[in-house]
Design a protein around this motif. Sequence first.
Motif, PDB file in Angstrom:
ATOM      1  N   ARG A  47     -18.762  -5.175  25.468  1.00 41.33           N
ATOM      2  CA  ARG A  47     -18.347  -3.941  26.167  1.00 41.33           C
ATOM      3  C   ARG A  47     -16.831  -3.754  26.081  1.00 41.33           C
ATOM      4  NH1 ARG A  47     -22.769  -1.284  25.740  1.00 41.33           N
ATOM      5  NH2 ARG A  47     -24.493  -2.108  26.960  1.00 41.33           N
ATOM      6  N   ALA A  48     -16.077  -4.849  26.158  1.00 49.32           N
ATOM      7  CA  ALA A  48     -14.614  -4.771  26.029  1.00 49.32           C
ATOM      8  C   ALA A  48     -14.228  -4.284  24.636  1.00 49.32           C
ATOM      9  CB  ALA A  48     -13.985  -6.128  26.321  1.00 49.32           C
ATOM     10  N   LEU A  49     -14.954  -4.720  23.620  1.00 50.10           N
ATOM     11  CA  LEU A  49     -14.681  -4.259  22.254  1.00 50.10           C
ATOM     12  C   LEU A  49     -14.976  -2.769  22.110  1.00 50.10           C
ATOM     13  CD1 LEU A  49     -16.052  -7.337  20.345  1.00 50.10           C
ATOM     14  CD2 LEU A  49     -13.704  -6.476  20.196  1.00 50.10           C
ATOM     15  N   GLU A  50     -16.072  -2.306  22.692  1.00 48.56           N
ATOM     16  CA  GLU A  50     -16.374  -0.868  22.665  1.00 48.56           C
ATOM     17  C   GLU A  50     -15.247  -0.084  23.328  1.00 48.56           C
ATOM     18  OE1 GLU A  50     -20.147  -0.186  24.532  1.00 48.56           O
ATOM     19  OE2 GLU A  50     -21.219  -1.455  23.104  1.00 48.56           O
ATOM     20  N   SER A  51     -14.801  -0.573  24.477  1.00 49.52           N
ATOM     21  CA  SER A  51     -13.712   0.092  25.201  1.00 49.52           C
ATOM     22  C   SER A  51     -12.417   0.072  24.379  1.00 49.52           C
ATOM     23  CB  SER A  51     -13.499  -0.596  26.547  1.00 49.52           C
ATOM     24  OG  SER A  51     -12.464   0.010  27.258  1.00 49.52           O
ATOM     25  N   ALA A  52     -12.140  -1.050  23.729  1.00 52.89           N
ATOM     26  CA  ALA A  52     -10.933  -1.152  22.899  1.00 52.89           C
ATOM     27  C   ALA A  52     -10.980  -0.155  21.754  1.00 52.89           C
ATOM     28  CB  ALA A  52     -10.778  -2.575  22.364  1.00 52.89           C
ATOM     29  N   ILE A  53     -12.139   0.004  21.137  1.00 49.20           N
ATOM     30  CA  ILE A  53     -12.273   0.966  20.036  1.00 49.20           C
ATOM     31  C   ILE A  53     -11.991   2.375  20.533  1.00 49.20           C
ATOM     32  CG2 ILE A  53     -13.945   2.069  18.480  1.00 49.20           C
ATOM     33  CD1 ILE A  53     -15.243  -0.746  18.175  1.00 49.20           C
ATOM     34  N   THR A  54     -12.609   2.766  21.635  1.00 49.26           N
ATOM     35  CA  THR A  54     -12.394   4.129  22.144  1.00 49.26           C
ATOM     36  C   THR A  54     -10.954   4.323  22.618  1.00 49.26           C
ATOM     37  OG1 THR A  54     -13.300   3.517  24.303  1.00 49.26           O
ATOM     38  CG2 THR A  54     -14.811   4.524  22.736  1.00 49.26           C
ATOM     39  N   SER A  69     -10.646  -4.835  13.106  1.00 52.47           N
ATOM     40  CA  SER A  69      -9.754  -5.944  13.447  1.00 52.47           C
ATOM     41  C   SER A  69      -8.756  -5.551  14.531  1.00 52.47           C
ATOM     42  CB  SER A  69      -9.011  -6.440  12.207  1.00 52.47           C
ATOM     43  OG  SER A  69      -8.129  -5.451  11.719  1.00 52.47           O
ATOM     44  N   GLU A  70      -8.408  -4.270  14.621  1.00 49.69           N
ATOM     45  CA  GLU A  70      -7.490  -3.831  15.674  1.00 49.69           C
ATOM     46  C   GLU A  70      -8.118  -4.014  17.047  1.00 49.69           C
ATOM     47  OE1 GLU A  70      -5.268  -0.111  14.823  1.00 49.69           O
ATOM     48  OE2 GLU A  70      -6.369  -0.176  12.920  1.00 49.69           O
ATOM     49  N   ALA A  71      -9.385  -3.679  17.170  1.00 51.54           N
ATOM     50  CA  ALA A  71     -10.093  -3.875  18.439  1.00 51.54           C
ATOM     51  C   ALA A  71     -10.255  -5.367  18.715  1.00 51.54           C
ATOM     52  CB  ALA A  71     -11.447  -3.181  18.399  1.00 51.54           C
ATOM     53  N   ALA A  72     -10.559  -6.151  17.674  1.00 56.49           N
ATOM     54  CA  ALA A  72     -10.708  -7.596  17.847  1.00 56.49           C
ATOM     55  C   ALA A  72      -9.405  -8.225  18.318  1.00 56.49           C
ATOM     56  CB  ALA A  72     -11.169  -8.237  16.541  1.00 56.49           C
ATOM     57  N   ARG A  73      -8.285  -7.782  17.760  1.00 57.75           N
ATOM     58  CA  ARG A  73      -6.976  -8.300  18.185  1.00 57.75           C
ATOM     59  C   ARG A  73      -6.657  -7.900  19.622  1.00 57.75           C
ATOM     60  NH1 ARG A  73      -5.368  -7.173  12.549  1.00 57.75           N
ATOM     61  NH2 ARG A  73      -4.680  -9.137  11.663  1.00 57.75           N
ATOM     62  N   LYS A  74      -7.023  -6.673  19.981  1.00 55.91           N
ATOM     63  CA  LYS A  74      -6.745  -6.197  21.332  1.00 55.91           C
ATOM     64  C   LYS A  74      -7.522  -7.010  22.371  1.00 55.91           C
ATOM     65  CE  LYS A  74      -6.530  -2.051  24.156  1.00 55.91           C
ATOM     66  NZ  LYS A  74      -6.612  -0.614  24.196  1.00 55.91           N
ATOM     67  N   VAL A  75      -8.750  -7.369  22.067  1.00 55.55           N
ATOM     68  CA  VAL A  75      -9.584  -8.117  23.006  1.00 55.55           C
ATOM     69  C   VAL A  75      -9.320  -9.616  22.919  1.00 55.55           C
ATOM     70  CG1 VAL A  75     -11.973  -8.720  23.595  1.00 55.55           C
ATOM     71  CG2 VAL A  75     -11.374  -6.352  23.087  1.00 55.55           C
ATOM     72  N   MET A  87     -14.582 -10.416  14.849  1.00 60.99           N
ATOM     73  CA  MET A  87     -14.747  -9.379  13.833  1.00 60.99           C
ATOM     74  C   MET A  87     -16.177  -8.844  13.762  1.00 60.99           C
ATOM     75  SD  MET A  87     -12.104  -8.219  12.507  1.00 60.99           S
ATOM     76  CE  MET A  87     -12.830  -7.351  11.143  1.00 60.99           C
ATOM     77  N   GLU A  88     -17.164  -9.717  13.669  1.00 65.08           N
ATOM     78  CA  GLU A  88     -18.545  -9.230  13.612  1.00 65.08           C
ATOM     79  C   GLU A  88     -18.947  -8.574  14.934  1.00 65.08           C
ATOM     80  OE1 GLU A  88     -22.044  -7.832  12.421  1.00 65.08           O
ATOM     81  OE2 GLU A  88     -20.416  -8.525  11.148  1.00 65.08           O
ATOM     82  N   PRO A  89     -18.577  -9.140  16.093  1.00 59.56           N
ATOM     83  CA  PRO A  89     -18.855  -8.411  17.335  1.00 59.56           C
ATOM     84  C   PRO A  89     -18.184  -7.035  17.382  1.00 59.56           C
ATOM     85  CG  PRO A  89     -18.433 -10.701  17.844  1.00 59.56           C
ATOM     86  CD  PRO A  89     -18.130 -10.512  16.374  1.00 59.56           C
ATOM     87  N   ALA A  90     -17.004  -6.886  16.781  1.00 65.90           N
ATOM     88  CA  ALA A  90     -16.336  -5.581  16.749  1.00 65.90           C
ATOM     89  C   ALA A  90     -17.118  -4.606  15.871  1.00 65.90           C
ATOM     90  CB  ALA A  90     -14.901  -5.728  16.238  1.00 65.90           C
ATOM     91  N   ALA A 117     -23.857  -0.596   5.711  1.00 65.67           N
ATOM     92  CA  ALA A 117     -22.486  -0.709   5.210  1.00 65.67           C
ATOM     93  C   ALA A 117     -22.086  -2.174   5.052  1.00 65.67           C
ATOM     94  CB  ALA A 117     -21.518  -0.010   6.163  1.00 65.67           C
ATOM     95  N   LYS A 118     -21.539  -2.489   3.895  1.00 64.94           N
ATOM     96  CA  LYS A 118     -21.046  -3.829   3.619  1.00 64.94           C
ATOM     97  C   LYS A 118     -19.592  -3.708   3.198  1.00 64.94           C
ATOM     98  CE  LYS A 118     -25.434  -5.890   2.333  1.00 64.94           C
ATOM     99  NZ  LYS A 118     -25.890  -5.989   3.671  1.00 64.94           N
ATOM    100  N   GLY A 119     -18.810  -4.712   3.516  1.00 65.96           N
ATOM    101  CA  GLY A 119     -17.410  -4.701   3.141  1.00 65.96           C
ATOM    102  C   GLY A 119     -16.544  -4.033   4.194  1.00 65.96           C
ATOM    103  N   PRO A 120     -15.282  -3.747   3.827  1.00 72.44           N
ATOM    104  CA  PRO A 120     -14.341  -3.174   4.786  1.00 72.44           C
ATOM    105  C   PRO A 120     -14.789  -1.790   5.266  1.00 72.44           C
ATOM    106  CG  PRO A 120     -13.205  -3.941   2.806  1.00 72.44           C
ATOM    107  CD  PRO A 120     -14.670  -4.010   2.530  1.00 72.44           C
ATOM    108  N   ILE A 121     -14.639  -1.580   6.563  1.00 69.80           N
ATOM    109  CA  ILE A 121     -14.979  -0.286   7.145  1.00 69.80           C
ATOM    110  C   ILE A 121     -13.809   0.219   7.974  1.00 69.80           C
ATOM    111  CG2 ILE A 121     -17.467  -0.709   7.215  1.00 69.80           C
ATOM    112  CD1 ILE A 121     -17.120  -1.228  10.280  1.00 69.80           C
ATOM    113  N   ARG A 122     -13.828   1.506   8.243  1.00 77.64           N
ATOM    114  CA  ARG A 122     -12.878   2.127   9.164  1.00 77.64           C
ATOM    115  C   ARG A 122     -13.710   2.856  10.207  1.00 77.64           C
ATOM    116  NH1 ARG A 122      -7.766   0.510   8.954  1.00 77.64           N
ATOM    117  NH2 ARG A 122      -7.102   2.502   9.764  1.00 77.64           N
ATOM    118  N   ILE A 123     -13.136   3.077  11.371  1.00 75.55           N
ATOM    119  CA  ILE A 123     -13.821   3.749  12.471  1.00 75.55           C
ATOM    120  C   ILE A 123     -12.992   4.957  12.866  1.00 75.55           C
ATOM    121  CG2 ILE A 123     -14.746   3.498  14.805  1.00 75.55           C
ATOM    122  CD1 ILE A 123     -14.461   0.391  14.329  1.00 75.55           C
TER     123      ILE A 123
END
Length: 128
Positions: A47-54, A69-75, A87-90, A117-123
């Motif tokens: 849930r923290a990762l979802e919040s970090a993304i938004t 990775s930005e959300a992963a770093r924030k959390v 990373m995978e949880p993000a 989707a496989k490989g690097p993604i953007r959100i």
Amino acid sequence: MAGTPSEKTCVACGRRIEWRKKWERDWDDVRYCSKSCRARGVSPVDRALESAITDLLSARARDATICPSEAARKVGGEQDTDWRELMEPARRAARRLVDAGEVEITQAGHVVDPSTAKGPIRIRRARP
């Protein structure tokens, strides 16, 4: 079961649940795509990762994208081992947000199916 069953998304990983004959009688109750997703569930970190993304997307221009990775770093913090484990949880958090209609996952600027989707993604924020 008459007709095609309704499409479902796993509540834990956000991937599309593929219909299986063994679920025919209880398809309406199926929430997870696998035993591992059922065991993992959705934790407070998820849930923290979802919040970090938004939050990260809200702080940027409407068409801007972020990397998971930005959300992963924030959390998880800036320590190398802490955020890398997230990373995978993000990515799972991003897929759940896609299912909720809040974001889109892109590769090379094109929206992709989050289940495959496989490989690097953007959100990015979902476009109307």
